[in-house]
Design an enzyme around this catalytic site. Sequence first.
Site, short mmCIF file in Angstrom:
data_model
loop_
_atom_site.label_atom_id
_atom_site.label_comp_id
_atom_site.label_asym_id
_atom_site.label_seq_id
_atom_site.Cartn_x
_atom_site.Cartn_y
_atom_site.Cartn_z
N GLU A 274 0.84 -1.19 0.00
CA GLU A 274 0.00 0.00 0.00
C GLU A 274 0.88 1.24 0.00
O GLU A 274 2.00 1.22 0.50
CB GLU A 274 -0.91 0.01 1.24
CG GLU A 274 -1.93 -1.11 1.22
CD GLU A 274 -2.87 -1.05 2.42
OE1 GLU A 274 -2.63 -0.23 3.33
OE2 GLU A 274 -3.83 -1.82 2.43
N SER B 8 -4.04 2.29 0.60
CA SER B 8 -4.72 2.06 1.86
C SER B 8 -6.16 2.52 1.76
O SER B 8 -6.50 3.42 0.98
CB SER B 8 -4.00 2.84 2.97
OG SER B 8 -4.80 2.94 4.11
#
Length: 577
Positions: A453, A479
């Site tokens: 992420e 994210s």
Amino acid sequence: MTNRFIDKSNLPSRHVTEGPERAPHRSYLYAMGLSDQEIHQPLIGVATCWNEAAPCNISLNRQAQAVKMGVKAAEGTPREFTTITVTDGIAMGHEGMRSSLASREAIADTVELTMRGHCYDAIVGLAGCDKSLPGMMMAMVRLNTPSVFIYGGSILPGRLNGKDVVVQDVFEAVGKHQAGEMSDEELEILERVACPSAGACGGQYTANTMACVSEAIGLALMNSSGAPAPYESRDQYGEASGRAVMNLIAKNIRARDIVTKESLINAARVVACTGGSTNAGLHLPAIAHEAGIDFDLFDVCDIFRDTPYFVNLKPGGEYVAKDLYDAGGVPVVLRELQKAGLIYEDCMTASGETIGEELNKITREVDGKVIHSVATPISKTGGVVGLSGNLAPDGAIVKVAGMSEEEQVFSGPANVFECEEDAFAAVQNREYKEGEVLVIRNEGPAGGPGMREMLATTAALSGQGMGKKVALITDGRFSGATRGFCVGHVGPEAAHCGPIALVKNGDIITLNAVSGEISIDVSDEELEARKADWKGPRDTIYASGALYKFAKLVGSTRLGAVTHPGAKVERHIYMDL
């Protein structure tokens, strides 16, 4: 006391507890203080992802004790065990993040192996952080046992200067600090107060998104995901979950009776209407894969596009998970979807009743602040949308919750980075320009390895006030806390010579979340010529160990980045061996 389950002829634990030849096995059970009655009852795996890595997992051990009480009260014998968790908030922004997605597979694998090895008859699974939720649910569907999932609960929001604060604010504060807009002292105060309790990140990031999914898909009891982790009232849901799994055994209701194509659609609806994490586009296909159901990123995104967004949660909105719980939680959200005819009501749930029967018990109405009416949504389409085009033939995904329609269209020259570290350094040093599309490649499941992420990079951009002035695309992930025009899951990934591997600095990239386009202004002939000159995937330092194995086995992002053939080719069902 008579035990209605004394006949174990159709339960896996008979291989461990029944007959003279199992005397050695029973001796181990007696050694742990079990009675004759307990040995001959169903053995229920109570699986947790407890560890001391982060607040998301720290309360799971305590909550498991409540689950065990419920199992015992319903004449079952609980057997507690733990598996790993990699917590994304700790792993974020460095090499540790490569372990995150791979941990989802490790969780599913280790839960499966523990259940198989000890012949447990059913499972109650507790999870707290991002990948542990889908990992636990994947194991349930893979084993096809009677299964109940329970979330460990969210963290309480911190409070600073009269406002709620969450960990996302801390990530974005790093960018403000680097830009000279926040002092060392201010940053230190924020980091000390942002996370005041046990529980997973409080916004509609991946953990809370997948917690909502657990209720909508039917594997969790209604409203069980809502109460924050510190609330002692969570124990009531734990105890009820323990009782519920015994009811599922009695009725022979298994995980794949609950997880169907229709229940997956219900789950995707809830992700869309709550502005949930783009990671759901990865995890829902992976859960479907365990059941042998065709349900890929394009299917998920079609549902997102057709679902109104009406729940006002961070990061695109204003509120956190505790606020959603106080407003009535997932049941009220599902009830709104039901009003609009957007829920398949005949889907079975962990309670032994259908979701329609469960929702007919809900009388609470929307508050108009956290949960809006489905008739007057925040926007008419979901908070997460899919993109496709010549830059992403296998699709891509972007969270648009909180973005105006005007902000959902972006076109600009590519500024290409071969990994996240290079991009983060460029952002810190302001080595990018307004109007550019930052391209981060070689971060896919195989190429990373691990599909990291990019929250550190996107949060730094937001902290510098540039979140809306550039766009960012990657074959890695974002994210659930990411804001701005950030497109992830671009597939095929660079390591598989997807078009993202062929982008050059200055190529004009067009992103349009309204029409669903992600394209590069380069002809097919030029892309083919570049492909012929491609030198192959970037070499990595991961030549052995878990990440090496993951990179070798992992499939496409569109299908959930899974590592095995799935239920379509299996030749047995664990429960029936």
